[in-house]
Design a protein around this motif. Structure first.
Motif, PDB file in Angstrom:
ATOM      1  N   HIS A  93      29.041  61.419 -40.340  1.00 48.35           N
ATOM      2  CA  HIS A  93      28.596  60.512 -41.407  1.00 48.35           C
ATOM      3  C   HIS A  93      29.261  59.153 -41.220  1.00 48.35           C
ATOM      4  O   HIS A  93      30.489  59.064 -41.257  1.00 48.35           O
ATOM      5  CB  HIS A  93      28.959  61.067 -42.787  1.00 48.35           C
ATOM      6  CG  HIS A  93      28.364  62.405 -43.052  1.00 48.35           C
ATOM      7  ND1 HIS A  93      27.033  62.585 -43.339  1.00 48.35           N
ATOM      8  CD2 HIS A  93      28.906  63.639 -43.043  1.00 48.35           C
ATOM      9  CE1 HIS A  93      26.786  63.872 -43.506  1.00 48.35           C
ATOM     10  NE2 HIS A  93      27.902  64.540 -43.317  1.00 48.35           N
TER      11      HIS A  93
ATOM     12  N   CYS B  15      26.980  56.759 -47.185  1.00 45.38           N
ATOM     13  CA  CYS B  15      26.694  57.153 -45.820  1.00 45.38           C
ATOM     14  C   CYS B  15      25.570  56.268 -45.314  1.00 45.38           C
ATOM     15  O   CYS B  15      24.567  56.079 -45.997  1.00 45.38           O
ATOM     16  CB  CYS B  15      26.273  58.621 -45.780  1.00 45.38           C
ATOM     17  SG  CYS B  15      25.806  59.153 -44.124  1.00 45.38           S
TER      18      CYS B  15
ATOM     19  N   LEU C 163      23.653  56.899 -42.891  1.00 44.29           N
ATOM     20  CA  LEU C 163      22.490  57.641 -42.440  1.00 44.29           C
ATOM     21  C   LEU C 163      21.501  57.558 -43.608  1.00 44.29           C
ATOM     22  O   LEU C 163      21.745  58.101 -44.676  1.00 44.29           O
ATOM     23  CB  LEU C 163      22.856  59.097 -42.110  1.00 44.29           C
ATOM     24  CG  LEU C 163      21.867  59.845 -41.218  1.00 44.29           C
ATOM     25  CD1 LEU C 163      22.504  61.080 -40.599  1.00 44.29           C
ATOM     26  CD2 LEU C 163      20.576  60.199 -41.909  1.00 44.29           C
TER      27      LEU C 163
ATOM     28  N   HIS D 151      20.569  60.488 -45.721  1.00 44.68           N
ATOM     29  CA  HIS D 151      21.700  61.052 -46.471  1.00 44.68           C
ATOM     30  C   HIS D 151      21.987  60.201 -47.704  1.00 44.68           C
ATOM     31  O   HIS D 151      22.256  60.732 -48.782  1.00 44.68           O
ATOM     32  CB  HIS D 151      22.959  61.104 -45.601  1.00 44.68           C
ATOM     33  CG  HIS D 151      22.885  62.121 -44.506  1.00 44.68           C
ATOM     34  ND1 HIS D 151      23.944  62.384 -43.682  1.00 44.68           N
ATOM     35  CD2 HIS D 151      21.884  62.932 -44.103  1.00 44.68           C
ATOM     36  CE1 HIS D 151      23.601  63.322 -42.808  1.00 44.68           C
ATOM     37  NE2 HIS D 151      22.352  63.660 -43.046  1.00 44.68           N
TER      38      HIS D 151
ATOM     39  N   MET E 293      24.353  60.814 -50.956  1.00 45.27           N
ATOM     40  CA  MET E 293      25.714  60.700 -50.433  1.00 45.27           C
ATOM     41  C   MET E 293      26.192  59.253 -50.617  1.00 45.27           C
ATOM     42  O   MET E 293      26.243  58.469 -49.668  1.00 45.27           O
ATOM     43  CB  MET E 293      25.732  61.087 -48.954  1.00 45.27           C
ATOM     44  CG  MET E 293      27.114  61.373 -48.409  1.00 45.27           C
ATOM     45  SD  MET E 293      26.998  61.884 -46.693  1.00 45.27           S
ATOM     46  CE  MET E 293      27.904  63.413 -46.751  1.00 45.27           C
TER      47      MET E 293
HETATM   48 CU   LIG Z   1      25.609  61.164 -43.762  1.00 43.11          CU
END
Ligand SMILES: [Cu+2]
Length: 716
Positions: free
Chosen positions: A465, A514, A516, A519, A524
């Motif tokens: 992450h 995060c 990403l 995510h 997150m």
């Molecule tokens: Cu992540």
């Protein structure tokens, strides 16, 4: 409209076609008005070399073919990526962002730049969303040099092309000595609509893993000599390890899978590398030999060399390469999952290829990762030469070796507060969270102005992450003491830990998440909220539903029966319709004269953990006297991924069902299922499925009530 859309052209700072106006300099933009006023009143000439630098960015939907196939994209000034925005420290930016989209609002976040909160560009939280057909003007001072970037912070727009680069030169001269420089914007491209990608991730489809060649199967494990590892994993009920979530159609450098940039033999070239991928880590490597890292996330660092640079989403590195002789020298960004790469060739002539990155051994990822972690940890104590020689073939970020040029330790008497943030998630359900809670469940972390917040980031998941903090640089505490490097994004490896600390010298609300994209979207993220805003302050996350329900389903249509399930699903709740209908002539006596036995459940189920989901609802069936009934039960996953279901109904019957899938090859799987019901007695079925593509599988099945047959499975 501005004319900065020629993104492939190397722009010389001095002949940049920016609109530059000289202005009165001020270190503190918020005092700018007052300074000007004072200067005007006193008629004092305030001399400065700072300039007002203006850009126009137009975000529009159009057809482009980044991966070869024309699709609807979101472009900035007709390009993907958008133009490179160039500034000098001391400049003042005025950037007009025009939303030319028909329906969607948009936003631009200036990733890595320290700027006033209202300029940070996170919709609602810091900056109003830019509505269709309107323009938002950002104004902020440039206070620190380095390589940065900008991107949409609205929904999944970043995946569709809304990103570009920022270069800030020091007030005088250049930060790095090089004969020329190029900006390399790395990204990942899918021809799918990212909302569809998100739905596929939530449904837990194996299709992306198959497409990437990262599917794990019994045959694959036998081929890899790793059957016992495979069985151990199944026994422990761990999901099959995967490095990345999405199967991409292309990886891009400056918008292209393959391109060339000018450079001459013998020249040293500064590459400003930005990982603008939505969900791809990259290994970057050059055919010219080791990369000399001279800056990380903007600030300069003591030069170190690496063979292969591992970059997380949101990270930037400045590296130097020298062309040894004539030729087209490849700089290659290989996706961490090994699925493909993007290349840019420096110079002209015979192509000199960068080395291949071997594909990951998914069955032994633990060992590979452990080796990389050990290498990365010891590398901080080694000389540059030794660290280079000891580098793992799939290295982690060279954090242990990064060292700031001057001390970064906080002077003063700031109180240090330590917080542990566990990065948590559930790969199968696609819930991503911090300390087990999504952004919706727990939005803020209060911060007191003046304190040093030390964050222990502990990754409890099997994925990397890249955690990004807005509005502050943090010190990455990896053994370099007072000269810990300053960063804004840190990779936390699977089951690994990173410690960072930052001085709370800001105000208002700043996002931490995060990078990403999927995510972040799944939850997150947190907001660091300065307490000085008062106890009644509420962070504004906007009117969007942070945990929307998505509709998905899977159904088989076979010669003898149909079974399937449609569901409305958010992070933890499901509203399901399941059915199991005989279409053939096989009929049991208890079918009460009906030709076709059926059973259909309408249920609500609650996802408690990957292994446990209770449910309740109604069952409609024509078996056993065609009596409908209420049902309540639970699904429990046993070791070796044996799925069990236990339920009781309002007629007093009890049912126990056990089932298991066997992934034989990438696409072929077998299943077997048996149940005992005090009403309907024994029932069992077994069969095979073959995955054709994202939508369809073939199926053949024997069912004890409905007989034998075959057909297709449709996912929607
Ligand atoms: Cu992540």
């Amino acid at each position: 409209m501005n004319q900065h859309s020629n993104k492939y052209e190397q722009t010389n700072y001095n002949q940049s076609r920016r609109k530059v106006r000289p202005m009165h300099n001020s270190m503190n933009f918020r005092n700018l008005g007052m300074y000007c006023l004072v200067a005007a009143f006193l008629a004092l000439p305030v001399l400065s070399n700072g300039a007002a630098v203006e850009y126009d960015l137009s975000i529009a939907e159009q057809r482009m073919a980044p991966a070869g196939k024309p699709v609807r994209v979101l472009s900035i000034n007709d390009g993907i990526p958008g133009p490179t925005l160039r500034f000098r420290v001391g400049d003042s930016a005025r950037i007009r962002v025009h939303n030319r989209l028909a329906r969607e609002s948009t936003s631009i976040h200036w990733h890595g730049l320290l700027l006033p909160n209202a300029q940070d560009g996170v919709p609602y939280l810091t900056t109003p969303p830019i509505q269709p057909g309107t323009t938002h003007t950002f104004e902020f001072p440039l206070t620190h040099p380095g390589t940065y970037w900008y991107h949409s912070h609205t929904g999944l727009q970043e995946q569709r092309g809304v990103y570009g680069s920022i270069v800030v030169e020091p007030e005088n001269g250049k930060a790095h000595q090089a004969d020329r420089e190029h900006v390399l914007v790395l990204s990942d491209w899918t021809n799918e609509n990212p909302d569809e990608v998100m739905r596929n991730l939530m449904r837990g489809s194996e299709y992306y893993a198959v497409r990437k060649g990262n599917m794990q199967s019994i045959a694959g494990a036998i081929r890899a000599g790793a059957l016992s590892e495979y069985l151990d994993r199944e026994k422990a009920r761990l999901p099959s390890m995967d490095i990345s979530d999405v199967a991409y159609d292309a990886f891009l450098i400056n918008g292209k899978p393959r391109s060339a940039l000018p450079a001459r033999p013998g020249e040293t070239v500064l590459l400003r590398i930005i990982n603008a991928g939505a969900s791809s880590y990259f290994y970057l490597q050059s055919a010219t030999g080791p990369l000399t890292i001279v800056a990380a996330d903007g600030p300069s660092v003591k030069p170190i060399r690496v063979n292969r640079l591992f970059l997380g989403m949101g990270e930037t590195y400045d590296v130097l390469v020298t062309l040894p002789s004539a030729g087209a020298w490849e700089v290659r960004a290989t996706a961490q999952d090994g699925s493909s790469h993007a290349s840019v060739f420096l110079g002209e002539g015979t192509e000199k290829a960068a080395p291949d990155v071997s594909r990951p051994d998914l069955y032994r990822m633990d060992e590979t990762l452990l080796a990389a972690i050990t290498d990365a940890e010891t590398s901080g104590k080694l000389s540059d030469d030794d660290a280079l020689a000891a580098e793992s073939p799939r290295p982690l970020s060279p954090y242990r070796r990064l060292e700031a040029l001057s001390p970064t330790a906080f002077t003063g008497t700031n109180e240090t507060r330590t917080l542990t943030l566990r990065l948590t998630g559930d790969m199968q359900r696609y819930i991503w969270s911090i300390n087990g809670k999504t952004l919706k469940q727990e939005s803020t972390i209060p911060v007191k102005r003046g304190e040093v917040l030390r964050l222990e980031l502990i990754n409890d998941t099997m994925m990397h992450h890249p955690m990004h903090l807005h509005g502050h640089f943090f010190r990455l505490l990896e053994g370099k003491g007072a000269s810990a490097p300053l960063k804004h994004t840190v990779d936390v490896p699977p089951m690994g830990k990173r410690t960072i600390e930052f001085l709370a010298n800001e105000e208002q609300d700043w996002f931490f998440h995060c990078h990403l994209l999927y995510h972040m979207e799944a939850g997150m993220a947190r907001v660091f909220s300065y307490r000085e805003q008062g106890p009644d302050h509420k962070v504004n996350l906007g009117p969007h539903n942070l945990d929307p329900y998505r509709f998905m389903g899977e159904a088989s249509l076979q010669s003898h029966m149909s079974m399937g399930m449609v569901t409305l699903q958010n992070s933890r709740n499901n509203f399901n319709a399941l059915w199991d209908v005989g279409l053939g002539t096989v009929s049991k006596p208890y079918h009460d004269g009906h030709d076709h036995g059926y059973e259909a459940d309408l249920t609500y189920s609650r996802y408690v953990s990957p292994n446990f989901s209770p449910f309740a609802g109604f069952r409609f069936a024509n078996e056993n006297g065609a009596k409908n009934r209420g049902i309540v039960g639970l699904n429990y996953r046993l070791p070796y991924f044996v799925e069990s279901e236990f339920l009781v109904d309002t007629r007093g019957d009890v049912r126990l069902r056990l089932g298991k899938n066997f992934q034989i090859t990438d696409r072929l799987s077998a299943f077997a299922e048996g149940e005992y019901d005090t009403g309907t007695q024994w029932e069992w079925s077994a069969g095979v499925t073959y995955l054709l593509n994202q939508r369809f599988s073939l199926i053949a099945q024997h069912h004890s009530s409905h007989g034998t047959g075959g057909g297709i499975v449709i996912r929607f």
